[in-house]
Design a protein around this motif. Structure first.
Motif, PDB file in Angstrom:
ATOM      1  N   ASN A  48       0.816  -1.212   0.000  1.00  0.00           N
ATOM      2  CA  ASN A  48       0.000   0.000   0.000  1.00  0.00           C
ATOM      3  C   ASN A  48       0.850   1.263   0.000  1.00  0.00           C
ATOM      4  O   ASN A  48       0.498   2.267  -0.624  1.00  0.00           O
ATOM      5  CB  ASN A  48      -0.940  -0.004   1.206  1.00  0.00           C
ATOM      6  CG  ASN A  48      -2.084  -0.993   1.040  1.00  0.00           C
ATOM      7  OD1 ASN A  48      -2.381  -1.427  -0.073  1.00  0.00           O
ATOM      8  ND2 ASN A  48      -2.724  -1.355   2.137  1.00  0.00           N
ATOM      9  N   TYR A  71      -1.603   0.416 -10.166  1.00  0.00           N
ATOM     10  CA  TYR A  71      -1.680  -0.885  -9.493  1.00  0.00           C
ATOM     11  C   TYR A  71      -0.299  -1.434  -9.142  1.00  0.00           C
ATOM     12  O   TYR A  71       0.627  -1.387  -9.953  1.00  0.00           O
ATOM     13  CB  TYR A  71      -2.412  -1.885 -10.385  1.00  0.00           C
ATOM     14  CG  TYR A  71      -2.529  -3.281  -9.811  1.00  0.00           C
ATOM     15  CD1 TYR A  71      -3.510  -3.574  -8.862  1.00  0.00           C
ATOM     16  CD2 TYR A  71      -1.665  -4.304 -10.213  1.00  0.00           C
ATOM     17  CE1 TYR A  71      -3.628  -4.846  -8.328  1.00  0.00           C
ATOM     18  CE2 TYR A  71      -1.781  -5.580  -9.683  1.00  0.00           C
ATOM     19  CZ  TYR A  71      -2.760  -5.847  -8.745  1.00  0.00           C
ATOM     20  OH  TYR A  71      -2.874  -7.107  -8.228  1.00  0.00           O
ATOM     21  N   ARG A 120      -7.827  -1.865  -1.906  1.00  0.00           N
ATOM     22  CA  ARG A 120      -8.012  -0.966  -3.049  1.00  0.00           C
ATOM     23  C   ARG A 120      -9.341  -0.216  -2.971  1.00  0.00           C
ATOM     24  O   ARG A 120      -9.482   0.878  -3.526  1.00  0.00           O
ATOM     25  CB  ARG A 120      -7.898  -1.755  -4.353  1.00  0.00           C
ATOM     26  CG  ARG A 120      -6.456  -2.089  -4.716  1.00  0.00           C
ATOM     27  CD  ARG A 120      -6.376  -2.822  -6.033  1.00  0.00           C
ATOM     28  NE  ARG A 120      -6.998  -4.135  -5.954  1.00  0.00           N
ATOM     29  CZ  ARG A 120      -7.480  -4.818  -6.995  1.00  0.00           C
ATOM     30  NH1 ARG A 120      -7.427  -4.284  -8.195  1.00  0.00           N
ATOM     31  NH2 ARG A 120      -7.997  -6.004  -6.839  1.00  0.00           N
ATOM     32  N   ILE A 167      -6.528   1.598 -10.600  1.00  0.00           N
ATOM     33  CA  ILE A 167      -6.059   0.691  -9.550  1.00  0.00           C
ATOM     34  C   ILE A 167      -6.415  -0.778  -9.763  1.00  0.00           C
ATOM     35  O   ILE A 167      -6.144  -1.604  -8.887  1.00  0.00           O
ATOM     36  CB  ILE A 167      -6.549   1.151  -8.148  1.00  0.00           C
ATOM     37  CG1 ILE A 167      -8.083   1.207  -8.078  1.00  0.00           C
ATOM     38  CG2 ILE A 167      -5.939   2.504  -7.796  1.00  0.00           C
ATOM     39  CD1 ILE A 167      -8.598   1.540  -6.661  1.00  0.00           C
ATOM     40  N   TYR A 216      -8.518   2.935  -1.394  1.00  0.00           N
ATOM     41  CA  TYR A 216      -7.896   3.853  -2.352  1.00  0.00           C
ATOM     42  C   TYR A 216      -8.961   4.537  -3.196  1.00  0.00           C
ATOM     43  O   TYR A 216      -8.913   5.749  -3.436  1.00  0.00           O
ATOM     44  CB  TYR A 216      -6.926   3.098  -3.274  1.00  0.00           C
ATOM     45  CG  TYR A 216      -5.551   2.921  -2.694  1.00  0.00           C
ATOM     46  CD1 TYR A 216      -4.631   3.963  -2.707  1.00  0.00           C
ATOM     47  CD2 TYR A 216      -5.170   1.717  -2.120  1.00  0.00           C
ATOM     48  CE1 TYR A 216      -3.371   3.810  -2.166  1.00  0.00           C
ATOM     49  CE2 TYR A 216      -3.904   1.552  -1.578  1.00  0.00           C
ATOM     50  CZ  TYR A 216      -3.011   2.599  -1.597  1.00  0.00           C
ATOM     51  OH  TYR A 216      -1.768   2.460  -1.057  1.00  0.00           O
TER      52      TYR A 216
END
Length: 291
Positions: A113, A174, A143, A167, A146
């Motif tokens: 991350n 990614y 994700r 992502i 995110y």
């Protein structure tokens, strides 16, 4: 004694991974939905299980301790390695090997991350890891978090755009995860007294022929069950996955994959409104424990 005539939900997520409901709220909602039982299957962790089990006693509903592990699957019949998910049901959440492995997985996730945060910042979407943790409420960020942060900052209009453009696997923001093998996941679950279940097999971009071959391959290394009922399955998908599971001697499982507000329109027990997962699945799955 199990009421085989009732209904269950064997795939849900709480605030301890990427859901928006507490473990107790999940149990409360399952009770209100008229379910006989419900499983908590948070990603890579079992930290919510104690609260979940206590809530089951409070509301008078059977609670099934679970986990969902990600793994990389590769085989000659697919073009590239796929990330697949394996649910473990009826696990001992205090199993030392399970706890050690999940700590390692979560530590690896933190490092990944931090790399994703740096990469997205370099792509023109400034963010800090602390901001990500604030959205998630913990170190274990996914994700989904995110995507939520990107929406909050106005970088994208919704989570779907974040995944589609930035992502998802193969997109510029990614960063791949470090994951155990399917065999490692299966053995970890079984050694913790659980039943390994191949989750949502239609979501991996495979044809039904490839799903069949994957199911055959995984059965040989100890996979015991498949999700034959799932929120996004069409009637055709459900029928074909059920036939594949039956062909290879799998027990049946099923679940909504409930995440609360993070998967809007999916509800405990009924998914998008079409699920009725029979409690008989729970009975049959229990027979697979220790196999």
């Amino acid at each position: 004694m199990i009421n085989k005539l009732g209904f269950t939900d064997l795939h849900t997520h709480s605030t301890f991974s990427d859901g928006t409901d507490s473990p107790e709220t999940i149990v409360e909602k399952a009770k209100k939905a008229g379910l006989s039982s419900v499983a908590l299957t948070d990603h890579d962790c079992v930290y919510g299980i104690d609260q979940f089990v206590a809530a089951g006693k409070k509301y008078g509903i059977e609670t099934i301790s679970g986990i969902e592990l990600a793994s990389y699957f590769s085989a000659p019949f697919i073009e590239r390695t796929k990330e697949i998910h394996i649910v473990g049901l009826f696990i001992d959440s205090g199993n030392s090997a399970l706890l050690d492995k999940t700590r390692q997985i979560l530590n690896d996730r933190v490092e990944r991350n931090k790399k994703m945060t740096k990469r997205l910042t370099e792509l023109g979407f400034p963010m800090t890891y602390d901001e990500l943790r604030e959205v998630a409420g913990r170190d274990s960020c996914s994700r989904t978090h995110y995507a939520l942060l990107m929406v909050k900052k106005g970088y994208v209009k919704d989570k779907k755009e974040a995944f589609a453009k930035y992502i998802s696997s193969g997109m510029p923001g990614y960063v791949p995860r470090i994951l155990p093998t399917p065999k490692e996941c299966i053995e970890l679950i079984k050694n913790a007294g659980g039943v390994p279940v191949l989750a949502h097999s239609t979501l991996y971009g495979l044809t039904f022929e490839q799903i069949d071959l994957m199911a055959e391959s995984l059965r040989k290394i100890g996979m015991e069950a498949m999700e034959v009922m799932y929120s996004t399955y069409t009637a055709e998908q459900e029928a074909k996955v059920t036939a594949i599971a039956k062909k290879h001697g799998y027990a049946f499982s099923g679940g909504s994959d409930y995440h609360g507000l993070n998967k809007a329109g999916i509800y405990i027990g009924i998914g998008k409104g079409n699920l009725k997962i029979p409690e008989s699945f729970v009975y049959d799955l229990k027979l697979r424990r220790g196999n």
